[in-house]
Structures are given as structure tokens and as C-alpha cells.
Design an enzyme around this catalytic site. Structure first.
Site, PDB file in Angstrom:
ATOM      1  N   ASP A  14     -83.912  84.110 -55.614  1.00 44.43           N
ATOM      2  CA  ASP A  14     -84.851  84.085 -56.741  1.00 44.43           C
ATOM      3  C   ASP A  14     -84.198  84.497 -58.054  1.00 44.43           C
ATOM      4  O   ASP A  14     -84.843  85.071 -58.934  1.00 44.43           O
ATOM      5  CB  ASP A  14     -86.065  84.996 -56.458  1.00 44.43           C
ATOM      6  CG  ASP A  14     -86.790  84.575 -55.201  1.00 44.43           C
ATOM      7  OD1 ASP A  14     -86.824  83.367 -54.921  1.00 44.43           O
ATOM      8  OD2 ASP A  14     -87.299  85.462 -54.491  1.00 44.43           O
ATOM      9  N   LYS A  17     -82.159  80.016 -59.890  1.00 45.87           N
ATOM     10  CA  LYS A  17     -81.246  78.900 -59.634  1.00 45.87           C
ATOM     11  C   LYS A  17     -81.867  77.556 -60.000  1.00 45.87           C
ATOM     12  O   LYS A  17     -81.229  76.699 -60.594  1.00 45.87           O
ATOM     13  CB  LYS A  17     -80.845  78.875 -58.145  1.00 45.87           C
ATOM     14  CG  LYS A  17     -80.140  80.122 -57.669  1.00 45.87           C
ATOM     15  CD  LYS A  17     -79.908  80.108 -56.166  1.00 45.87           C
ATOM     16  CE  LYS A  17     -81.158  80.181 -55.337  1.00 45.87           C
ATOM     17  NZ  LYS A  17     -81.911  81.441 -55.407  1.00 45.87           N
ATOM     18  N   GLY A  41     -87.783  78.673 -52.762  1.00 46.99           N
ATOM     19  CA  GLY A  41     -88.820  78.317 -53.738  1.00 46.99           C
ATOM     20  C   GLY A  41     -88.157  78.299 -55.098  1.00 46.99           C
ATOM     21  O   GLY A  41     -87.760  79.347 -55.598  1.00 46.99           O
ATOM     22  N   HIS A  42     -87.944  77.121 -55.653  1.00 45.70           N
ATOM     23  CA  HIS A  42     -87.219  76.985 -56.918  1.00 45.70           C
ATOM     24  C   HIS A  42     -88.184  76.507 -58.000  1.00 45.70           C
ATOM     25  O   HIS A  42     -88.786  75.447 -57.878  1.00 45.70           O
ATOM     26  CB  HIS A  42     -86.044  76.012 -56.749  1.00 45.70           C
ATOM     27  CG  HIS A  42     -85.022  76.522 -55.772  1.00 45.70           C
ATOM     28  ND1 HIS A  42     -83.916  75.808 -55.395  1.00 45.70           N
ATOM     29  CD2 HIS A  42     -84.940  77.705 -55.105  1.00 45.70           C
ATOM     30  CE1 HIS A  42     -83.205  76.526 -54.539  1.00 45.70           C
ATOM     31  NE2 HIS A  42     -83.815  77.673 -54.332  1.00 45.70           N
ATOM     32  N   GLN A 225     -81.444  80.592 -51.524  1.00 45.50           N
ATOM     33  CA  GLN A 225     -81.294  82.026 -51.209  1.00 45.50           C
ATOM     34  C   GLN A 225     -80.212  82.647 -52.117  1.00 45.50           C
ATOM     35  O   GLN A 225     -79.926  82.111 -53.175  1.00 45.50           O
ATOM     36  CB  GLN A 225     -80.965  82.235 -49.724  1.00 45.50           C
ATOM     37  CG  GLN A 225     -82.130  81.954 -48.781  1.00 45.50           C
ATOM     38  CD  GLN A 225     -82.350  80.481 -48.498  1.00 45.50           C
ATOM     39  OE1 GLN A 225     -81.439  79.787 -48.101  1.00 45.50           O
ATOM     40  NE2 GLN A 225     -83.562  79.990 -48.682  1.00 45.50           N
TER      41      GLN A 225
HETATM   42  P1  GDP Z   1     -84.796  80.534 -57.587  1.00 48.68           P
HETATM   43  O1  GDP Z   1     -85.321  80.647 -56.206  1.00 48.68           O
HETATM   44  O2  GDP Z   1     -83.457  81.174 -57.747  1.00 48.68           O
HETATM   45  O3  GDP Z   1     -84.821  79.129 -58.119  1.00 48.68           O
HETATM   46  O4  GDP Z   1     -85.787  81.390 -58.508  1.00 48.68           O
HETATM   47  P2  GDP Z   1     -87.402  81.362 -58.452  1.00 48.68           P
HETATM   48  O5  GDP Z   1     -87.880  80.121 -59.061  1.00 48.68           O
HETATM   49  O6  GDP Z   1     -87.889  81.702 -57.091  1.00 48.68           O
HETATM   50  O7  GDP Z   1     -87.739  82.631 -59.338  1.00 48.68           O
HETATM   51  C1  GDP Z   1     -87.323  82.736 -60.654  1.00 48.68           C
HETATM   52  C2  GDP Z   1     -88.556  82.945 -61.527  1.00 48.68           C
HETATM   53  O8  GDP Z   1     -88.152  83.346 -62.823  1.00 48.68           O
HETATM   54  C3  GDP Z   1     -89.376  81.692 -61.741  1.00 48.68           C
HETATM   55  O9  GDP Z   1     -90.724  82.044 -61.917  1.00 48.68           O
HETATM   56  C4  GDP Z   1     -88.801  81.109 -63.039  1.00 48.68           C
HETATM   57  O10 GDP Z   1     -89.748  80.303 -63.757  1.00 48.68           O
HETATM   58  C5  GDP Z   1     -88.530  82.373 -63.796  1.00 48.68           C
HETATM   59  N1  GDP Z   1     -87.393  82.323 -64.744  1.00 48.68           N
HETATM   60  C6  GDP Z   1     -86.186  81.708 -64.618  1.00 48.68           C
HETATM   61  N2  GDP Z   1     -85.385  82.015 -65.643  1.00 48.68           N
HETATM   62  C7  GDP Z   1     -86.090  82.853 -66.443  1.00 48.68           C
HETATM   63  C8  GDP Z   1     -85.798  83.568 -67.653  1.00 48.68           C
HETATM   64  O11 GDP Z   1     -84.711  83.513 -68.189  1.00 48.68           O
HETATM   65  N3  GDP Z   1     -86.795  84.375 -68.148  1.00 48.68           N
HETATM   66  C9  GDP Z   1     -88.011  84.489 -67.561  1.00 48.68           C
HETATM   67  N4  GDP Z   1     -88.906  85.298 -68.122  1.00 48.68           N
HETATM   68  N5  GDP Z   1     -88.332  83.845 -66.424  1.00 48.68           N
HETATM   69  C10 GDP Z   1     -87.368  83.047 -65.870  1.00 48.68           C
HETATM   70  P1  IMO Z   2     -84.666  81.084 -52.928  1.00 48.55           P
HETATM   71  O1  IMO Z   2     -83.872  79.823 -52.670  1.00 48.55           O
HETATM   72  C1  IMO Z   2     -85.699  85.127 -51.736  1.00 48.55           C
HETATM   73  C2  IMO Z   2     -85.580  86.010 -47.461  1.00 48.55           C
HETATM   74  C3  IMO Z   2     -86.898  86.351 -46.777  1.00 48.55           C
HETATM   75  C4  IMO Z   2     -86.400  87.338 -45.727  1.00 48.55           C
HETATM   76  C5  IMO Z   2     -85.059  86.733 -45.304  1.00 48.55           C
HETATM   77  C6  IMO Z   2     -85.112  85.898 -44.046  1.00 48.55           C
HETATM   78  O2  IMO Z   2     -85.988  80.845 -53.521  1.00 48.55           O
HETATM   79  O3  IMO Z   2     -83.834  82.089 -53.646  1.00 48.55           O
HETATM   80  P2  IMO Z   2     -86.058  83.443 -43.587  1.00 48.55           P
HETATM   81  O4  IMO Z   2     -87.442  82.889 -43.742  1.00 48.55           O
HETATM   82  O5  IMO Z   2     -85.036  82.747 -44.422  1.00 48.55           O
HETATM   83  O6  IMO Z   2     -85.625  83.578 -42.160  1.00 48.55           O
HETATM   84  O7  IMO Z   2     -86.183  84.967 -44.133  1.00 48.55           O
HETATM   85  O8  IMO Z   2     -84.633  85.917 -46.392  1.00 48.55           O
HETATM   86  N1  IMO Z   2     -85.565  84.723 -48.176  1.00 48.55           N
HETATM   87  C7  IMO Z   2     -85.591  84.613 -49.513  1.00 48.55           C
HETATM   88  N2  IMO Z   2     -85.738  85.563 -50.460  1.00 48.55           N
HETATM   89  N3  IMO Z   2     -85.513  83.829 -52.082  1.00 48.55           N
HETATM   90  C8  IMO Z   2     -85.337  82.884 -51.142  1.00 48.55           C
HETATM   91  O9  IMO Z   2     -84.988  81.627 -51.445  1.00 48.55           O
HETATM   92  C9  IMO Z   2     -85.411  83.241 -49.789  1.00 48.55           C
HETATM   93  N4  IMO Z   2     -85.304  82.562 -48.622  1.00 48.55           N
HETATM   94  C10 IMO Z   2     -85.390  83.484 -47.649  1.00 48.55           C
HETATM   95  O10 IMO Z   2     -87.801  86.947 -47.684  1.00 48.55           O
HETATM   96  O11 IMO Z   2     -86.128  88.577 -46.328  1.00 48.55           O
HETATM   97 MG    MG Z   3     -87.001  81.373 -55.211  1.00 47.20          MG
END
Ligand code: GDP
Ligand code: IMO
Ligand code: MG
Length: 431
Positions: A14, A17, A41-42, A225
Site C-alpha cells: 500500500d 504503487k 488493491g491498487h 504487496q
Molecule cells: P498500492 O497498493 O501500493 O497501490 O497502494 P493503495 O492504493 O492500496 O494505497 C495507497 C493509497 O494512497 C490510495 O488511497 C491512493 O489513492 C493514495 N495515494 C497515493 N499516493 C498518494 C499521495 O501522494 N498522497 C495522498 N494523500 N494519497 C496518495
Molecule cells: P498491495 O498490492 C498490504 C498482507 C495481508 C496479510 C499478509 C498475508 O495492495 O500493496 P495474504 O492474503 O496475501 O495471504 O495475506 O499480507 N497483504 C497486503 N497488505 N497490501 C497488499 O497488497 C497486501 N496483500 C497482502 O494483510 O498481512
Molecule cells: Mg494496496
């Protein structure tokens, strides 16, 4: 010149990416998801409109880009179809521009049931998985019993193998975990209609990528991840079941290291983690509330509150090493706006012996306490800033210190969730 870029998370996932993949694919020909599954979850925000992708590569919002789900990804056909339909509703057509490796293992209902049953049985020792069946699906791959995407092309054989594997799972689900059995006929019933939709997407994706390399097309590799959720290099056993570090690109695609021109480590300006496991800089105070509220730190896949903490430069340096990072992208800098002071963990200390310990020497995370450096915060808004020189002095100071500690450049800074909230410090990407 084409430049193939790998984008991966340096923390516990998270990091943002998805946003960066979307930003960097605008001029690329291919975007490739190479590991993980729909546990990811991206989140992408384009002109204020939010899209969350779990399996489909993030670059596909650009309609000139071809998406590849390669052999390292475990694929739930039901989730994939849901996502395709969601995109269709939003007028994004992926027709003829999404390919899936025939070698990708399937994630089916029995994997999900097993994942949930195991977590339940573990009780307070649970890992906090996403409950998406990812661990069991990778186990099947390694145990050489997995059904794979290519098997969808042979319906008769599929039904026979499904019956066998479900009976193997039911034995454990019922006898050991005291859960209800799975009916293979229902699994098959749900699976069959998905075959028509994805049949033409099933390809030898390794070949596709090598052809692209030969034709000098630009490829972006999208990690899921983060490095410390990696099955080998992460905080085991509190990890996911794939290689989210750089090796996952190689085994997960069949593309070798000489074709990877730049490896970008996406790093949140602070730390978060979902699920259980070690997190040395974790906070439980008002700063946690600040990160949580201002950063909207709730999981994009499960909606769970993310644990938050200061930036951990010890683990970040480890990430730089194990991934051979070329440079960093610091995201969510704007979330630090308004804090009086900002801390960076620069070393770990053993709570009992007071000795400073290196990352790889840790055998018990319970004994680790962070040593911090403290820097002044800033009161100005950085949200949406697009030029380095417009950042407050204190923010630049913080970023300079990160570069100094990690010994690699920060080439991108993200200052908000939207695609356009970005500072391209050095263009190593669009040339
Ligand atoms: P990922 O799994 O690495 O793609 O990240 P996620 O999408 O799960 O979580 C990142 C969260 O931060 C999302 O809600 C994005 O919309 C938000 N986000 C990404 N870059 C920025 C930033 O520079 N500032 C803020 N405030 N939010 C951001
Ligand atoms: P993105 O791509 C954050 C975590 C779960 C748990 C561990 C194992 O959005 O960064 P799993 O279901 O993979 O067997 O769970 O990994 N986890 C993540 N945490 N971002 C993710 O993906 C994750 N994918 C799995 O919360 O701790
Ligand atoms: Mg994510």
C-alpha cells in the site's frame, strides 16, 4: 531508447504503487503484473475519479497500453471478470489488450475456504490474511497439483481434476477444520461461464514479452504487496505467499535481469501495515490518528484500518539492497503536512542488551525498539505541489536525509492521490 521499469513496494504494501504505475505507463507499450493475486488493491485517481484494481494491471487506464498477467500471478477467474465488468461500466475497454499466462495457477473457492478456516483455527496467532485464498493457491503451485489458466481450455479434463482436488481439500476442511465441504459441481458451475470471456486472453506471455523486448517496446512491471511481505525476505511467517521483491519479476515473467533498466522502490513517507506481524515504528498515539485520517489509511481490498508508524529507514535500506533499487519514489508526502515534528528510525536497539542490531541479525522482533532522529515538520500545504523548489524547506530537508541514509536518489515525489499530483525530480523514465 526504451527503458523497462520495475515498480515495487519497499515496505509492507500500500505504498501507492498503483498510482505510480499508472503515471509511468503513459508512454509504455506493456504493463505486467508478475506476482500476488487479488489480495492486492491498487488505487488510481484520475481527475478526481477513483478506480481500485486488484488483478488487472494499473497501466490499463491508458488505452494505448497492453496488459499482461504473467505466470507468477495467481488468478481468480471470477474476480477477473468482476474487474473487467467494472472497467467496462466505466467505459474502459480492455478487449484485445489483456493477456493472461496459461501457466498462472487458479484461485478457486476451496482456496478461499481453506484460507479462512486456517485463520480461524489459528485464533490469536492468525496472520491477518486478506482471506482471498492466496496462500493455498501458491501451495498448490509448489505442490504441483494446481489447476492453471491453461487447463480452462480442456473442459473435460478440468472437471475430472477439479473433482479430485476438491475431495483433497474437503478431507482437510471437514476432518481437521470442522468446516462445511465444498461442492466441486458448484465450483465448476461458477467457473465455466468465465472461460468464454477469458479464452482468447490465454497466451504464452513469456513469448509476448520477449517479442516486445526485441521490438524495443517499453515495459512497466507492476509489483504487488511490499518487500517485507515477501515469502523469503519478509517478516516471516507474517508475509504473503509470493516473492514481492525483485526476484518475483524474473521467475514471475520469464524476463531476465539484463532487460530491467530501472528498479523503482515506492516508499510511503511514513509506514503502514495491514494484518499482524512485526512493525518496529508502529504508533498508537495522535500521530497514528493523523496518518490514519489524513492518509485515509484503510485497506483498498479489505477495508481494514492500516497500522501506522514513522518511516523505518533501517528496513528501507534492507529493501534497497535486496531489490537492487535504482531510485526511490516517496509517496504521500502531503500526509505529513501539519505535524510539528517528523521522525525517522535510523537504527534498531535490543531492548534487553541496549545493543544496536542490524536488520538481518534480528531473531526476535519483540526485542527490537527503534532509535529515532527527529526533524522539524512544516505547516504549509504540499498537496498537489509539482515542483521540487515549491516544497517547504523542512520537507526538502526530510527528503535529503532519506537520500543520505539510503544512498540512492529520490527521483519521484507524490504529493496527492491524483495522477497529476507529482514531482518528477529526475526523468529517468520517459526517455
Ligand atoms: P498500492 O497498493 O501500493 O497501490 O497502494 P493503495 O492504493 O492500496 O494505497 C495507497 C493509497 O494512497 C490510495 O488511497 C491512493 O489513492 C493514495 N495515494 C497515493 N499516493 C498518494 C499521495 O501522494 N498522497 C495522498 N494523500 N494519497 C496518495
Ligand atoms: P498491495 O498490492 C498490504 C498482507 C495481508 C496479510 C499478509 C498475508 O495492495 O500493496 P495474504 O492474503 O496475501 O495471504 O495475506 O499480507 N497483504 C497486503 N497488505 N497490501 C497488499 O497488497 C497486501 N496483500 C497482502 O494483510 O498481512
Ligand atoms: Mg494496496
Amino acid at each position: 531508447m526504451n527503458k523497462n521499469i520495475v515498480i515495487l513496494g519497499t515496505q509492507w504494501g500500500d505504498e501507492g504503487k498503483g498510482k505510480i504505475v499508472d503515471y509511468l505507463t503513459s508512454d509504455s507499450s506493456y504493463v505486467v503484473r508478475y506476482q500476488g493475486g487479488h489480495n492486492a488493491g491498487h488505487t488510481l485517481v484520475v481527475n478526481g475519479k477513483k478506480t481500485i484494481l486488484h488483478l488487472i494491471p494499473s497501466g490499463l487506464l491508458h488505452n494505448n497500453v497492453i496488459g499482461v498477467i504473467s505466470n507468477g500471478v495467481v488468478v481468480s477467474p471470477l474476480e477477473l471478470i468482476k474487474e473487467i465488468n467494472m472497467l467496462k461500466k466505466n467505459h474502459i475497454c480492455i478487449n484485445k489488450r489483456l493477456f493472461i499466462s496459461r501457466s498462472s495457477p487458479l484461485v478457486l473457492q476451496y482456496h478461499i475456504e481453506m484460507d479462512i478456516a486456517r485463520e480461524k483455527k489459528l485464533g490469536i496467532s492468525a496472520l491477518g490474511t486478506t482471506g482471498r485464498g492466496i496462500g493455498p493457491a501458491y501451495e498448490d503451485k509448489v505442490a504441483r497439483r494446481a489447476l492453471r489458466i491453461g487447463d480452462l481450455k480442456n473442459e473435460k479434463n478440468l472437471s475430472m481434476r477439479l473433482e479430485k482436488i476438491v475431495s483433497y481439500y474437503n478431507h482437510q476442511l471437514v476432518s481437521f477444520y470442522k468446516q462445511k465441504p465444498v461442492d466441486y459441481k458448484i465450483v465448476l458451475r461458477d467457473l465455466l461461464p468465465t472461460i468464454d470471456v477469458i479464452y482468447d486472453m490465454i497466451k504464452d506471455t513469456t513469448n509476448i514479452l520477449h517479442r516486445a523486448i526485441k521490438d524495443k517496446k517499453k515495459i512497466v512491471f507492476e509489483g504487488a504487496q511490499g518487500s517485507f511481505l515477501d515469502i523469503d525476505h519478509g517478516t516471516y511467517p507474517y508475509v504473503t505467499s509470493s516473492n514481492s521483491t525483485i526476484g518475483g519479476v524474473l521467475t514471475g515473467t520469464g524476463v531476465g535481469p539484463k532487460h530491467l533498466d530501472y528498479i523503482l522502490g515506492v516508499t510511503k513517507a511514513y509506514s503502514t501495515r495491514v494484518g499482524y506481524g512485526p512493525f518496529p515504528t508502529e504508533l498508537f498515539d495522535n500521530t497514528d490518528k493523523h496518518f490514519s485520517n489524513k492518509g485515509h489509511e484503510f485497506g483498498s481490498t479489505t477495508g481494514r484500518k492500516r497500522r501506522t508508524g514513522w518511516l523505518d529507514a533501517v528496513s528501507l535500506c534492507q529493501s534497497v539492497h535486496i531489490n537492487s533499487l535504482s531510485g526511490l519514489c516517496i509517496t504521500k508526502l502531503d500526509v505529513l503536512d501539519g505535524l510539528n515534528e517528523i521522525k525517522i528510525c535510523v537504527a534498531y536497539r535490543n531492548v534487553h542488551t541496549s545493543e544496536v542490531i542490524s536488520f538481518s541479525d534480528i531473531d526476535d522482533w519483540e526485542n527490537v525498539t527503534p532509535i529515532y532522529e527527529t526533524y522539524p515538520g512544516w505547516n504549509r500545504k504540499t498537496l498537489g505541489i509539482k515542483k521540487l523548489e515549491d516544497l517547504p524547506y523542512e520537507a526538502r530537508n526530510y527528503l535529503d536525509r532519506i537520500e543520505e541514509i539510503t544512498q540512492i536518489p529520490i527521483d519521484i515525489i507524490s504529493t496527492g492521490p491524483d495522477r497529476s499530483d507529482i514531482i518528477l525530480v529526475k526523468d529517468n523514465f520517459f526517455i
